[in-house]
Design an enzyme around this catalytic site. Structure first.
Site, mmCIF file in Angstrom:
data_model
loop_
_atom_site.group_PDB
_atom_site.id
_atom_site.type_symbol
_atom_site.label_atom_id
_atom_site.label_comp_id
_atom_site.label_asym_id
_atom_site.label_seq_id
_atom_site.Cartn_x
_atom_site.Cartn_y
_atom_site.Cartn_z
ATOM 1 N N LYS A 22 0.858 -1.204 0.000
ATOM 2 C CA LYS A 22 0.000 0.000 0.000
ATOM 3 C C LYS A 22 0.890 1.249 0.000
ATOM 4 O O LYS A 22 0.666 2.183 -0.767
ATOM 5 C CB LYS A 22 -0.887 0.013 1.230
ATOM 6 C CG LYS A 22 -1.576 1.340 1.505
ATOM 7 C CD LYS A 22 -2.428 1.344 2.748
ATOM 8 C CE LYS A 22 -1.686 1.638 4.011
ATOM 9 N NZ LYS A 22 -1.395 3.049 4.276
ATOM 10 N N ASN A 23 1.898 1.262 0.874
ATOM 11 C CA ASN A 23 2.703 2.477 1.057
ATOM 12 C C ASN A 23 3.747 2.704 -0.025
ATOM 13 O O ASN A 23 4.483 3.690 0.022
ATOM 14 C CB ASN A 23 3.348 2.482 2.448
ATOM 15 C CG ASN A 23 2.291 2.697 3.525
ATOM 16 O OD1 ASN A 23 1.138 3.020 3.223
ATOM 17 N ND2 ASN A 23 2.662 2.460 4.768
ATOM 18 N N CYS A 116 -4.963 12.279 12.865
ATOM 19 C CA CYS A 116 -5.664 10.998 12.732
ATOM 20 C C CYS A 116 -5.510 10.288 14.070
ATOM 21 O O CYS A 116 -4.925 10.807 15.016
ATOM 22 C CB CYS A 116 -5.085 10.175 11.588
ATOM 23 S SG CYS A 116 -3.507 9.450 11.970
ATOM 24 N N ARG A 121 0.169 14.293 12.863
ATOM 25 C CA ARG A 121 0.526 14.057 11.448
ATOM 26 C C ARG A 121 0.714 15.358 10.654
ATOM 27 O O ARG A 121 0.104 15.561 9.628
ATOM 28 C CB ARG A 121 -0.526 13.176 10.776
ATOM 29 C CG ARG A 121 -0.925 11.921 11.490
ATOM 30 C CD ARG A 121 0.180 10.897 11.640
ATOM 31 N NE ARG A 121 0.681 10.371 10.397
ATOM 32 C CZ ARG A 121 0.117 9.377 9.713
ATOM 33 N NH1 ARG A 121 -1.001 8.842 10.139
ATOM 34 N NH2 ARG A 121 0.646 8.938 8.586
ATOM 35 N N ASP A 312 4.739 0.434 11.952
ATOM 36 C CA ASP A 312 3.528 -0.177 11.408
ATOM 37 C C ASP A 312 3.380 -1.642 11.804
ATOM 38 O O ASP A 312 2.354 -2.248 11.502
ATOM 39 C CB ASP A 312 3.506 -0.059 9.878
ATOM 40 C CG ASP A 312 3.293 1.376 9.444
ATOM 41 O OD1 ASP A 312 3.461 1.661 8.243
ATOM 42 O OD2 ASP A 312 2.986 2.210 10.307
ATOM 43 N N ARG A 406 -8.464 -0.795 4.484
ATOM 44 C CA ARG A 406 -7.592 0.217 3.878
ATOM 45 C C ARG A 406 -6.274 -0.403 3.462
ATOM 46 O O ARG A 406 -5.647 0.035 2.501
ATOM 47 C CB ARG A 406 -7.308 1.344 4.882
ATOM 48 C CG ARG A 406 -8.515 2.125 5.299
ATOM 49 C CD ARG A 406 -8.127 3.334 6.105
ATOM 50 N NE ARG A 406 -7.090 4.097 5.426
ATOM 51 C CZ ARG A 406 -6.543 5.205 5.926
ATOM 52 N NH1 ARG A 406 -6.903 5.642 7.106
ATOM 53 N NH2 ARG A 406 -5.618 5.860 5.256
HETATM 54 C C1 EPZ Z 1 4.338 6.930 6.361
HETATM 55 O O1 EPZ Z 1 3.559 7.957 6.944
HETATM 56 C C2 EPZ Z 1 3.407 5.737 6.229
HETATM 57 N N1 EPZ Z 1 2.301 6.077 5.329
HETATM 58 C C3 EPZ Z 1 2.879 5.338 7.599
HETATM 59 O O2 EPZ Z 1 2.075 4.168 7.431
HETATM 60 C C4 EPZ Z 1 4.075 4.996 8.497
HETATM 61 O O3 EPZ Z 1 3.612 4.677 9.787
HETATM 62 C C5 EPZ Z 1 5.034 6.194 8.564
HETATM 63 O O4 EPZ Z 1 5.429 6.572 7.223
HETATM 64 C C6 EPZ Z 1 6.290 5.892 9.370
HETATM 65 O O5 EPZ Z 1 6.968 4.819 8.798
HETATM 66 C C7 EPZ Z 1 2.511 6.063 3.993
HETATM 67 O O6 EPZ Z 1 3.606 5.808 3.525
HETATM 68 C C8 EPZ Z 1 1.325 6.395 3.123
HETATM 69 P P1 EPZ Z 1 6.386 10.261 8.480
HETATM 70 P P2 EPZ Z 1 4.143 9.467 6.982
HETATM 71 O O7 EPZ Z 1 6.261 11.533 7.723
HETATM 72 O O8 EPZ Z 1 5.008 9.714 5.837
HETATM 73 C C9 EPZ Z 1 6.506 13.565 11.888
HETATM 74 C C10 EPZ Z 1 0.160 2.829 7.696
HETATM 75 O O9 EPZ Z 1 -0.356 2.292 8.674
HETATM 76 N N2 EPZ Z 1 6.353 14.522 10.789
HETATM 77 O O10 EPZ Z 1 7.537 9.371 8.190
HETATM 78 O O11 EPZ Z 1 2.996 10.374 7.236
HETATM 79 C C11 EPZ Z 1 5.270 12.672 12.031
HETATM 80 O O12 EPZ Z 1 4.298 13.307 12.841
HETATM 81 C C12 EPZ Z 1 0.684 4.247 7.790
HETATM 82 O O13 EPZ Z 1 0.323 2.267 6.579
HETATM 83 C C13 EPZ Z 1 6.358 15.873 11.084
HETATM 84 O O14 EPZ Z 1 6.461 16.280 12.240
HETATM 85 O O15 EPZ Z 1 5.051 9.419 8.293
HETATM 86 C C14 EPZ Z 1 5.837 11.439 12.686
HETATM 87 O O16 EPZ Z 1 5.967 11.669 14.072
HETATM 88 C C15 EPZ Z 1 0.443 4.829 9.174
HETATM 89 N N3 EPZ Z 1 6.225 16.764 10.053
HETATM 90 C C16 EPZ Z 1 7.233 11.329 12.065
HETATM 91 O O17 EPZ Z 1 7.545 12.637 11.569
HETATM 92 C C17 EPZ Z 1 6.119 16.345 8.739
HETATM 93 O O18 EPZ Z 1 6.035 17.206 7.834
HETATM 94 C C18 EPZ Z 1 7.354 10.329 10.917
HETATM 95 O O19 EPZ Z 1 6.298 10.607 10.026
HETATM 96 C C19 EPZ Z 1 6.110 14.966 8.481
HETATM 97 C C20 EPZ Z 1 6.243 14.069 9.513
#
Ligand code: EPZ
Length: 427
Positions: A22-23, A116, A121, A312, A406
């Protein structure tokens, strides 16, 4: 809404084939917006999230057709449209259209995703990165209005946290920029590597795949893609843990073991027999020493960016540890609210104590859990409840299973093939 009925307490046996990730599918679908023409993507899972993403792309003027797991995308026409709040709040990965639309059209209007179940996020790193490439991002009424006169220019982007979709968005923005872009502290997840392979196959010039420093030399144009989505490492890990927790034995096939090596190490630490093949992993129950109780030991995990243990798969591993013969500490460092599954696991009889960013899980042995009515709260928490319900003695009902749909393709079919007694019913 539908619920999942589970008759637990049966050991699972057999093979389960993993679908496309998915990701990886979501960023790769977004990347087709970068250039006109017919793109062909193979191994695209048919999930609620991929269907939602394809609807968003239709709103942007793109047409698509699916034949089995192959999706053909015609991105000849891409028009100005916005990714609305109603859509983005259901799937925050919609923000992935920002990068390609800025590269293709010089402007994009996307709703801020909002929070969420698992955390706030934010997307501040995405927006700060775009601004380094000359984009003006205006936030008002809950929307991001991003615009850049002419082509983006190459720049140097540093991520405070190696954001997965942040890295993906900036990659898609930079491939058509004028000049060289450096991304420092980039995410190294396999899904980012899948996107890099796709973009380079389209004529982009990206170096540093699988490292935390990416160098993108902008080009003037790209050709349509013809590539495959990598197997879903999180789905693979979820099924391995389900088979293990049920007391059974089996194989996850059509996967890439190197993509979830951290989980395999932790399952070995708990005593399971883990055998890696080319594209499959077999799990066997621990050997029981004379006089020792049946079952497996405890193992601690701490979630970290790849190649650390994946957030995850945190909830799913916790389900396994509720049945261990020891005490494990599970620490979540990526998201601030990713223990929503704990209260539901406790309804099944688990002994878990939340202590800030960690949980202390006191395993009570393989017969510890009993079936109950529980509620899914987010995608991965839901799969943790499925694992626990399959291992629990008696019947469970898991409500709000749209979360599960999802990210897990043909879940009931795949679990049934492993010998589980599961079915869906309207709530
Ligand atoms: C991706 O989300 C995945 N989703 C998530 O999978 C996964 O849990 C996550 O990466 C971590 O591996 C997809 O790829 C579609 P991040 P993403 O940006 O990119 C903070 C699932 O269940 N952050 O790596 O949104 C954020 O809050 C989903 O399949 C900021 O502060 O995660 C988090 O604490 C859930 N500002 C950390 O960084 C930003 O601009 C990592 O988030 C971006 C992120």
């Amino acid at each position: 809404m539908e619920k999942l009925l589970v008759e637990g307490g049966k050991a699972l046996y057999g093979d389960v084939a993993v679908s496309g990730a998915k990701n990886a599918a979501l960023p790769l679908l977004a990347a087709t917006l970068l250039t006109p023409g017919r793109h062909v993507l193979g191994n695209v899972p048919d999930l609620r999230d991929t269907r939602t993403f394809l609807r968003l792309m239709e709103d942007l003027g793109v047409t698509h057709e699916r034949q089995g797991d192959t999706v053909t995308i015609d991105a000849t026409e891409v028009r100005d449209a916005e990714a609305s709040y109603d859509l983005v709040k259901t799937m925050r990965a919609s923000v992935l259209v920002l990068g390609p639309l800025l590269a293709r059209r010089g402007r994009a209007r996307v709703s801020l995703p909002g929070g969420c179940a698992i955390g706030a996020r934010p997307i501040n790193f995405h927006l700060a990165g775009f601004e380094k490439l000359g984009v003006a991002c205006r936030l008002e009424h809950g929307y991001v209005d991003a615009e850049v006169p002419g082509r983006m220019r190459g720049g140097c982007v540093y991520f405070d946290i190696p954001s997965v979709t942040g890295t993906e968005n900036l990659l898609m923005a930079a491939v058509l920029a004028d000049g060289v872009t450096i991304i420092k502290n980039a995410a190294r997840e396999p899904e980012v590597g899948n996107l890099i392979d796709m973009l380079n196959g389209m004529g982009a010039q990206i170096r540093g795949k699988d490292s935390d420093r990416l160098t993108i030399t902008g080009v003037k144009s790209l050709r349509p893609a013809n590539c495959r989505i990598i197997p879903d490492r999180i789905e693979a890990g979820t099924y391995l843990l389900a088979i293990a927790a049920s007391g059974g034995e089996g194989r996850v096939t059509n996967c890439q073991p190197a993509h979830f090596a951290s989980l395999l190490a932790k399952m070995r630490q708990a005593g399971f027999g883990i055998q890696e093949g080319g594209d499959c992993v077999a799990v066997r129950q621990p050997l029981v020493n004379a006089g020792a109780p049946p079952g497996w030991g405890a193992a601690d995990i701490k979630t970290l960016p790849f190649p650390g243990y994946p957030t995850d798969l945190q909830a799913q591993f916790m389900a396994l540890m509720t049945l261990s013969n020891g005490i494990s500490v599970i620490t979540e460092t990526i998201f601030e609210n990713r223990f929503m599954h704990v209260a539901e696991l406790q309804r099944l009889g688990a002994d878990i104590r939340i202590d800030g960013r960690s949980c202390v899980v006191r395993g009570q042995g393989v017969k510890a859990l009993t079936g109950a009515k529980v509620m899914a709260t987010d995608l991965r928490a839901s799969s943790s409840l499925v694992i626990a319900a399959l291992a629990a003695r008696g019947r469970s009902e898991i409500s709000r299973i749209y979360h599960l749909e999802r990210g897990y393709e043909r879940l009931v079919e795949k679990l049934t093939a492993l010998g589980a007694t599961v079915g869906k019913e309207n709530e």
